[in-house]
Design an enzyme around this catalytic site. Structure first.
Site, PDB file in Angstrom:
ATOM      1  N   ARG A  24       1.352  15.869  12.458  1.00 11.91           N
ATOM      2  CA  ARG A  24       2.045  14.988  11.529  1.00 11.91           C
ATOM      3  C   ARG A  24       2.880  15.919  10.645  1.00 11.91           C
ATOM      4  NH1 ARG A  24       0.208   9.205  10.014  1.00 11.91           N
ATOM      5  NH2 ARG A  24      -0.956   8.618  11.846  1.00 11.91           N
ATOM      6  N   ASP A  41       4.826   0.142  12.289  1.00 13.14           N
ATOM      7  CA  ASP A  41       3.677  -0.549  11.703  1.00 13.14           C
ATOM      8  C   ASP A  41       3.634  -2.040  12.054  1.00 13.14           C
ATOM      9  OD1 ASP A  41       2.594   1.690  10.608  1.00 13.14           O
ATOM     10  OD2 ASP A  41       3.198   1.276   8.548  1.00 13.14           O
ATOM     11  N   CYS A  79      -5.892  16.266  10.846  1.00 10.53           N
ATOM     12  CA  CYS A  79      -4.462  16.557  10.932  1.00 10.53           C
ATOM     13  C   CYS A  79      -4.233  18.051  11.099  1.00 10.53           C
ATOM     14  CB  CYS A  79      -3.738  16.065   9.680  1.00 10.53           C
ATOM     15  SG  CYS A  79      -1.963  16.327   9.726  1.00 10.53           S
ATOM     16  N   ARG A  88      -8.383  -1.085   4.785  1.00  7.14           N
ATOM     17  CA  ARG A  88      -7.556   0.001   4.255  1.00  7.14           C
ATOM     18  C   ARG A  88      -6.161  -0.486   3.895  1.00  7.14           C
ATOM     19  NH1 ARG A  88      -6.264   3.578   8.187  1.00  7.14           N
ATOM     20  NH2 ARG A  88      -4.957   4.498   6.582  1.00  7.14           N
ATOM     21  N   LYS A 111       0.833  -1.209   0.000  1.00  8.39           N
ATOM     22  CA  LYS A 111       0.000   0.000   0.000  1.00  8.39           C
ATOM     23  C   LYS A 111       0.865   1.256   0.000  1.00  8.39           C
ATOM     24  CE  LYS A 111      -1.826   1.484   3.985  1.00  8.39           C
ATOM     25  NZ  LYS A 111      -1.816   2.914   4.355  1.00  8.39           N
ATOM     26  N   ASN A 112       1.915   1.261   0.830  1.00  9.36           N
ATOM     27  CA  ASN A 112       2.721   2.463   0.999  1.00  9.36           C
ATOM     28  C   ASN A 112       3.671   2.718  -0.168  1.00  9.36           C
ATOM     29  OD1 ASN A 112       1.481   3.051   3.413  1.00  9.36           O
ATOM     30  ND2 ASN A 112       3.029   2.043   4.659  1.00  9.36           N
TER      31      ASN A 112
END
Length: 421
Positions: free
Chosen positions: A122, A309, A117, A401, A22-23
């Site tokens: 972040r 993660d 946010c 997700r 995903k990233n």
């Protein structure tokens, strides 16, 4: 709202295919905005965040077609609306990755601040700082970052960018923007994740001139335009690590196809120290586990350290291991939200600030638990796989997700797990 029903106590055996990351897929979808030529991405995972990103770039006027074999074909020659509205951004922080490519190619962009946010909580402020160093004029108003080039400029200008912190999405945004900037850009304190190196490899296929990706210092020589390309998304190291922890917790013997051991060295070392047998193969990883393992202390740090993660998933393994482990979270605040849910299943965990003390117990017992975020969801699934009786994991839209068909893959390994609509 969907839930997962897990009947625990089954060891996992067989073979599982690891999906694309995903990233890596999210910034690479944004990289397609840098060129008017077609871009094809292979091994794109079927995830809610990917669907949201596709919806976002289609809203800009990009043609995006997805095929059943995991390929996405993108054509940004028709892009007419360089804006990322709040309605499409609020569920996905990665949408900030559209800012650099849109600004570099079109000279202006309007991107909503990610949902929930505030500037500073972040590193969105780091994105603004870095792009401003390249000459961008950026204002934040009405919840949007509005960026443009100074009057008379046709391109961003290369610069030396040293961020105050290591930021993955910031590094990716600067990489994409610098690829079309005038002159040389040097990124200091760059993030080193494999997904960044994969994005850089895609940009190089498009004609970018990049050196040092995968290290903390990246050098980019800007070019006037980029071309289309075909690129395969790198395998998801966090999905790989999640399945490794699941097998280590439940016992069994599983081959993870496409798993990249070199991207998970810190996690593999802890699994071996715990007593699991982990074998690195060409394009795959095999894990074997029997009985209760030894609890392992660890501290999350930027890559190549232990990934934040993977903290929740390894904590779930520690919950039923022998001994006591100290888990220190240094990357994100509020990343222990899964602890209360693990305690509901019978885990023995004490929290003191950024440190969780996990004392292993002989067994967990099934209960109804609620997922609070993506990786917390995965930890609860692992705990449910080893718990006695039935475990129901609620709010699994978080899981969708970031994990491509997780329950189907686990069923293929022998788990008793089903989705309840």
């Amino acid at each position: 709202m969907d839930k997962l029903l897990i009947r625990g106590g089954r060891a996992l055996h067989g073979e599982v295919q690891i999906s694309g990351a995903k990233n890596a897929a999210l910034p690479e979808l944004c990289a397609a905005l840098l060129t008017a030529q077609p871009v094809t991405l292979a091994n794109v995972p079927r995830l809610q965040d990917v669907a949201t990103m596709l919806k976002l770039i289609r809203n800009m006027g990009v043609r995006a077609e997805r095929s059943e074999d995991g390929r996405v074909r993108l054509d940004a020659s028709t892009l007419s609306h360089p804006e990322a509205p709040y309605e499409l951004v609020k569920t996905m922080r990665a949408s900030v990755l559209a800012l650099g490519p849109l600004l570099a190619r079109f000279g202006h962009a309007k991107v909503s601040l990610p949902g929930g946010c505030a500037i500073g909580s972040r590193p969105v402020d780091q994105h603004i700082k870095g792009l401003s160093a390249m000459g961008a004029e950026i204002v934040v108003e009405h919840g949007y970052m509005i960026a443009s080039l100074p009057q008379g400029w046709t391109r961003l200008k290369g610069a030396r960018i040293a961020t105050d912190m290591v930021t993955v999405t910031g590094t990716e945004n600067f990489l994409m923007a610098a690829a079309l900037a005038e002159g040389e850009t040097i990124l200091e304190n760059a993030a080193q994740e494999p997904e960044i190196a994969d994005l850089a490899e895609m940009l190089i296929k498009m004609g970018a001139r990049i050196e040092g990706h995968g290290s903390s210092r990246i050098r980019i020589q800007g070019v006037e335009q980029l071309q289309g390309c075909e690129h395969q998304v790198v395998a998801d190291r966090i999905e790989t690590g999640t399945f490794l922890c699941a097998v280590a917790a439940t016992g069994g013997n599983v081959l993870l196809q496409h798993g990249r051991a070199e991207h998970l060295e810190a996690v593999l070392e802890k699994l071996r120290d715990a007593g699991a047998s982990v074998t690195e193969l060409a394009g795959a990883i095999r894990i074997e586990s029997q009985g209760r393992l030894q609890a392992q202390s660890f501290r999350t740090t930027e890559y190549p350290g232990f990934p934040t993660d993977m903290q929740a998933q390894f904590m779930a393994l520690n919950c039923i291991s022998l001994g006591t482990a100290k888990v220190t979270e240094t990357i994100f605040e509020n990343r222990f939200m899964h602890v209360n849910e693990l305690v509901r299943l019978g885990a023995n965990i004490q929290i003191d600030g950024k440190v969780a003390l996990v004392e292993g117990v002989a067994k967990l017992s099934g209960a109804t638990v609620m997922a609070t975020d993506l990786r917390a969801s995965a930890s609860l699934v692992i705990a449910g796989l080893v718990a006695e009786g039935d475990t129901v994991v609620d709010r699994i839209y978080h899981l969708d997700r970031g994990y491509d068909q997780m329950e189907a893959k686990l069923r293929g390994l022998g788990a008793d797990i089903e989705r309840i609509h």
